[in-house]
Design a protein around this motif. Structure first.
Motif, PDB file in Angstrom:
ATOM      1  N   ASN A   1       2.287  -2.521 -17.185  1.00 29.22           N
ATOM      2  CA  ASN A   1       2.592  -1.994 -15.923  1.00 29.22           C
ATOM      3  C   ASN A   1       3.038  -3.040 -14.986  1.00 29.22           C
ATOM      4  OD1 ASN A   1       0.514   0.016 -17.141  1.00 29.22           O
ATOM      5  ND2 ASN A   1       2.452   0.899 -16.975  1.00 29.22           N
ATOM      6  N   LEU A   2       3.289  -4.330 -15.285  1.00 28.99           N
ATOM      7  CA  LEU A   2       3.498  -5.393 -14.278  1.00 28.99           C
ATOM      8  C   LEU A   2       4.704  -5.151 -13.083  1.00 28.99           C
ATOM      9  CD1 LEU A   2       2.180  -8.075 -13.815  1.00 28.99           C
ATOM     10  CD2 LEU A   2       4.030  -9.128 -14.837  1.00 28.99           C
ATOM     11  N   THR A   3       4.121  -5.298 -12.026  1.00 36.07           N
ATOM     12  CA  THR A   3       4.975  -4.628 -10.758  1.00 36.07           C
ATOM     13  C   THR A   3       5.051  -5.809  -9.814  1.00 36.07           C
ATOM     14  OG1 THR A   3       4.856  -2.604 -11.140  1.00 36.07           O
ATOM     15  CG2 THR A   3       5.408  -3.133  -9.008  1.00 36.07           C
ATOM     16  N   LYS A   4       6.205  -6.129  -9.068  1.00 34.94           N
ATOM     17  CA  LYS A   4       6.152  -7.006  -8.188  1.00 34.94           C
ATOM     18  C   LYS A   4       7.192  -6.432  -6.950  1.00 34.94           C
ATOM     19  CE  LYS A   4       5.357 -10.338  -5.297  1.00 34.94           C
ATOM     20  NZ  LYS A   4       3.826 -10.577  -4.905  1.00 34.94           N
TER      21      LYS A   4
ATOM     22  N   ARG B   1      13.397  -3.325   6.219  1.00 34.52           N
ATOM     23  CA  ARG B   1      14.459  -3.049   5.416  1.00 34.52           C
ATOM     24  C   ARG B   1      13.688  -2.614   4.008  1.00 34.52           C
ATOM     25  NH1 ARG B   1      17.859  -8.230   4.102  1.00 34.52           N
ATOM     26  NH2 ARG B   1      16.093  -9.297   5.121  1.00 34.52           N
ATOM     27  N   GLU B   2      14.303  -1.937   3.175  1.00 31.39           N
ATOM     28  CA  GLU B   2      13.800  -1.095   1.993  1.00 31.39           C
ATOM     29  C   GLU B   2      13.023  -2.191   1.326  1.00 31.39           C
ATOM     30  OE1 GLU B   2      15.651   1.777  -1.046  1.00 31.39           O
ATOM     31  OE2 GLU B   2      16.976   1.462   0.650  1.00 31.39           O
ATOM     32  N   ASP B   3      11.819  -1.967   0.500  1.00 34.90           N
ATOM     33  CA  ASP B   3      11.076  -2.680  -0.201  1.00 34.90           C
ATOM     34  C   ASP B   3      12.079  -3.224  -1.491  1.00 34.90           C
ATOM     35  OD1 ASP B   3       9.237  -2.444   1.418  1.00 34.90           O
ATOM     36  OD2 ASP B   3       7.663  -1.464   0.063  1.00 34.90           O
ATOM     37  N   VAL B   4      12.195  -4.412  -1.902  1.00 34.91           N
ATOM     38  CA  VAL B   4      12.671  -4.718  -3.153  1.00 34.91           C
ATOM     39  C   VAL B   4      11.649  -4.737  -4.327  1.00 34.91           C
ATOM     40  CG1 VAL B   4      14.008  -6.570  -4.225  1.00 34.91           C
ATOM     41  CG2 VAL B   4      14.237  -6.303  -1.778  1.00 34.91           C
ATOM     42  N   HIS B   5      12.185  -3.995  -5.445  1.00 34.52           N
ATOM     43  CA  HIS B   5      11.289  -4.148  -6.446  1.00 34.52           C
ATOM     44  C   HIS B   5      11.881  -4.916  -7.396  1.00 34.52           C
ATOM     45  CE1 HIS B   5       8.925  -0.579  -5.242  1.00 34.52           C
ATOM     46  NE2 HIS B   5      10.406  -0.042  -5.013  1.00 34.52           N
ATOM     47  N   ALA B   6      11.252  -6.279  -7.419  1.00 33.19           N
ATOM     48  CA  ALA B   6      11.884  -7.463  -8.389  1.00 33.19           C
ATOM     49  C   ALA B   6      11.633  -7.215  -9.771  1.00 33.19           C
ATOM     50  CB  ALA B   6      11.329  -8.747  -7.793  1.00 33.19           C
ATOM     51  N   VAL B   7      10.547  -6.565  -9.986  1.00 30.01           N
ATOM     52  CA  VAL B   7      10.003  -6.279 -11.264  1.00 30.01           C
ATOM     53  C   VAL B   7       9.229  -5.194 -11.171  1.00 30.01           C
ATOM     54  CG1 VAL B   7       8.566  -6.852 -13.392  1.00 30.01           C
ATOM     55  CG2 VAL B   7      10.007  -8.604 -12.171  1.00 30.01           C
TER      56      VAL B   7
ATOM     57  N   GLY C   1      19.045 -12.024 -11.003  1.00 32.88           N
ATOM     58  CA  GLY C   1      18.697 -11.244 -10.115  1.00 32.88           C
ATOM     59  C   GLY C   1      18.037  -9.934 -10.852  1.00 32.88           C
ATOM     60  N   SER C   2      17.799  -9.908 -11.857  1.00 32.32           N
ATOM     61  CA  SER C   2      17.114  -8.593 -12.624  1.00 32.32           C
ATOM     62  C   SER C   2      15.763  -9.015 -12.683  1.00 32.32           C
ATOM     63  CB  SER C   2      17.796  -8.485 -14.180  1.00 32.32           C
ATOM     64  OG  SER C   2      17.695  -9.929 -14.895  1.00 32.32           O
ATOM     65  N   GLY C   3      15.150 -10.173 -12.321  1.00 28.70           N
ATOM     66  CA  GLY C   3      13.834 -10.144 -12.008  1.00 28.70           C
ATOM     67  C   GLY C   3      13.115 -11.015 -13.364  1.00 28.70           C
TER      68      GLY C   3
ATOM     69  N   LEU D   1       2.905 -16.799  -8.838  1.00 25.54           N
ATOM     70  CA  LEU D   1       3.083 -15.696  -8.017  1.00 25.54           C
ATOM     71  C   LEU D   1       2.213 -14.326  -8.115  1.00 25.54           C
ATOM     72  CD1 LEU D   1       5.471 -14.865  -5.940  1.00 25.54           C
ATOM     73  CD2 LEU D   1       6.373 -13.782  -7.955  1.00 25.54           C
ATOM     74  N   PRO D   2       1.384 -13.916  -7.082  1.00 25.79           N
ATOM     75  CA  PRO D   2       0.503 -12.702  -7.499  1.00 25.79           C
ATOM     76  C   PRO D   2       1.234 -11.576  -7.750  1.00 25.79           C
ATOM     77  CG  PRO D   2       0.339 -13.503  -5.092  1.00 25.79           C
ATOM     78  CD  PRO D   2       1.114 -14.519  -5.924  1.00 25.79           C
ATOM     79  N   ALA D   3       0.892 -10.723  -8.647  1.00 25.12           N
ATOM     80  CA  ALA D   3       1.470  -9.323  -9.014  1.00 25.12           C
ATOM     81  C   ALA D   3       1.070  -8.392  -8.105  1.00 25.12           C
ATOM     82  CB  ALA D   3       1.082  -9.071 -10.342  1.00 25.12           C
ATOM     83  N   THR D   4       1.769  -7.352  -7.591  1.00 27.40           N
ATOM     84  CA  THR D   4       1.496  -6.293  -6.928  1.00 27.40           C
ATOM     85  C   THR D   4       0.773  -5.449  -7.670  1.00 27.40           C
ATOM     86  OG1 THR D   4       3.682  -6.548  -5.889  1.00 27.40           O
ATOM     87  CG2 THR D   4       2.587  -4.593  -5.163  1.00 27.40           C
TER      88      THR D   4
END
Lengths: 253, 287
Positions: free
Chosen positions: A10-13, A20-26, A46-48, A60-63
């Protein structure tokens, strides 16, 4: 079934942008990588993909979500623990020439991780020469500077550098994208050979589905930060379940 | 490739650039030698007063004449070279080192530390430099040391800015990530990778700053906040003799000319070094 060498849950960044709207990179990425396996991750620019690599390496720390590498939970690591994790994984970058310090020789770059792990200078130099030969370069390349060699040669040296501390996982972040087609084939050949010889796992990030299908055991397709399809290459290509994958395949084959 | 200058033109440009570099560095080294060996080079004692020969016009014996105390102006200008040039070089070295440390530190830590350090440097940059230096020197009191401290206190932010932006650029490079993955400590990465790669632009800026700093130091001395009389320093010499501008103008011209020539040499040297390091002038640097 064996334990996976790399497990991503469930890795999310999410990048927060002011106003502006949040960007869900992953978003919510989940997959496993078995020992000795080669997993291809494909997706357009740009697909992450690169964000994914940066999170796996802990740069890079994960969200949210977890990355577990051979028993170490990378997402929770800091400082010293992270350095321990880096002994088990190394990255080959997209732009070979820029992945070496322009003011230091290729040999210095290859020896760096060994020197940081208190290997003597003479020993490290010997290792570097062996590694260069393993990757199909003459050992004289230790004295060359990155701008003095071609892109393909530099990428071979970058692979030699990544292999220096004998990682269990090799991450190729678009490692062949900046090279022309014949050199690409040579690098793929080298990676295939090394994988057989050294018995390591490879995470192969790429945007070229044709390249991935001949080289990888399994495929993950990413689209706008999400994993839209996983499976064996032949199946994914023969019967893509997802609309985006279908477009991707049609555009190339 | 047709619009590119031909190889011959490029070579010619490079050759003239090399000639310029050699010329200006020779001149700069000459200046430094003069200031190092000023005691041997002075024909007379720069501090010896002899009122019987006061205010003499330039002659073969006294090239730049003598001042109102009868001191040989030529000797004083040479002796002043030591004070002016060495204090300038010291000042530039101080602000380069402090600025680089602050800039690299800010870029490395990032976040709030970076924001606070950069706002502080903005604050300094927003003030008119010399006015601020005047205030600082005024509070600290006169003297060459305090003038150097005052100028250093207001001039480091420029270098901090450059060092910060350069460090941030290096942090984005793939080789930087590779160096981190190799497991080196922060200090090791900064010393081995960051500093060597950011030194170029910083050194060029400090070269170009030598002239400016020399002017500002002389300016502070002129206003009485730098070197104190009777010390031979170009700025204070101009200030000393300006009352005699109408009767003995050579007394003001001599140190003025010295400042002009040295500032010019250091500025031209800085320009040349900048051009020399410019990658566009560097044929063959990239494969």
């Amino acid at each position: 079934m064996a334990e996976p060498i790399l497990s991503i849950q469930n890795l999310t960044k999410t990048f927060k942008l002011h106003g502006r709207e949040d960007v869900h990179a992953v978003k919510d990425a989940t997959f496993d990588l078995m020992p000795g396996e080669c997993l291809g991750v494909i997706g357009e620019s740009g697909s992450g993909k690169t964000t994914l690599v940066n999170m796996i390496t802990g740069l890079l720390p994960a969200t949210s979500g977890t990355v577990t590498l051979d028993g170490i939970e990378v997402t929770k690591c800091k400082g010293k623990d992270l350095r321990k994790a880096w002994k088990k994984m190394q990255v080959v970058f997209q732009t070979p020439t820029e992945s070496f310090d322009p003011r230091r020789t290729l040999g210095d770059g290859i020896m760096e991780s060994l020197r940081n792990n208190s290997v003597s200078k003479a020993e490290a130099l010997k290792r570097a020469e062996e590694l260069l030969e393993l990757c199909g370069l003459q050992k004289e390349f230790v004295k060359r500077y990155p701008h003095e060699v071609s892109g393909g040669q530099c990428q071979r040296a970058a692979i030699a550098r990544a292999l220096a501390i004998e990682p269990k996982l090799l991450i190729c972040d678009e490692a062949t994208s900046a090279l022309d087609v014949t050199i690409q084939a040579e690098i793929i050949e080298l990676l295939t050979e090394l994988r057989r010889k050294l018995d390591m796992s490879i995470l192969f990030i790429c945007h070229d589905i044709a390249l991935v299908q001949q080289f990888c055991d399994r495929l993950v397709v990413m689209y706008r930060g999400q994993i839209v399809e996983q499976g064996v290459p032949s199946e994914v290509i023969a019967a893509p379940k997802n609309g985006y994958t279908r477009n991707l395949i049609n555009s190339i084959l | 490739m047709k619009n590119e200058p031909t190889v011959r033109v490029q070579k010619l440009r490079r050759d003239t650039l090399k000639a310029r570099l050699i010329l200006f560095s020779t001149l700069a080294i000459l200046l430094l030698l003069v200031s190092v060996f000023c005691e041997q080079l002075c024909p007379y004692d720069p501090y010896a007063q002899d009122l019987s020969i006061a205010k003499m016009a330039p002659s073969a014996e006294h090239l730049f004449g003598t001042d109102r105390y009868g001191r040989d102006m030529f000797s004083r200008v040479i002796a002043g070279a030591k004070t002016s040039i060495f204090s300038t070089l010291l000042l530039v070295a101080i602000i380069t080192v402090i600025g680089t440390i602050v800039g690299v530190f800010a870029a490395w830590i990032g976040g709030w530390t970076d924001t606070i350090l950069m706002r502080i440097s903005d604050l300094f940059l927003a003030f008119p430099g010399l006015v601020f230096a005047l205030a600082v020197a005024g509070v600290l009191g006169g003297g060459l040391h305090n003038a150097i401290i005052a100028l250093a206190a207001i001039s480091w932010p420029k270098f901090a800015r450059i060092a910060r932006s350069q460090t941030l650029a290096q942090k984005e490079m793939p080789y930087f990530r590779a160096a981190k993955l190799a497991g080196g400590s922060s200090l090791k990465i900064i010393v081995k990778h960051v500093l060597p790669n950011i030194m170029g632009p910083i050194l060029v800026t400090s070269m170009l700053d030598i002239g400016t700093m020399m002017m500002e130091l002389a300016g502070l001395s002129f206003l009485g906040l730098g070197a104190k009389p009777p010390a031979a320093e170009w700025g204070s010499m101009i200030s000393d003799t300006r009352g005699l501008l109408q009767t003995a103008p050579w007394l003001t011209f001599a140190p003025g000319l010295a400042i002009f020539v040295s500032v010019m040499i250091f500025n031209l040297l800085g320009d040349t070094v900048r051009d020399y390091l410019d990658p566009k002038m560097r044929k063959g640097a990239r494969a």
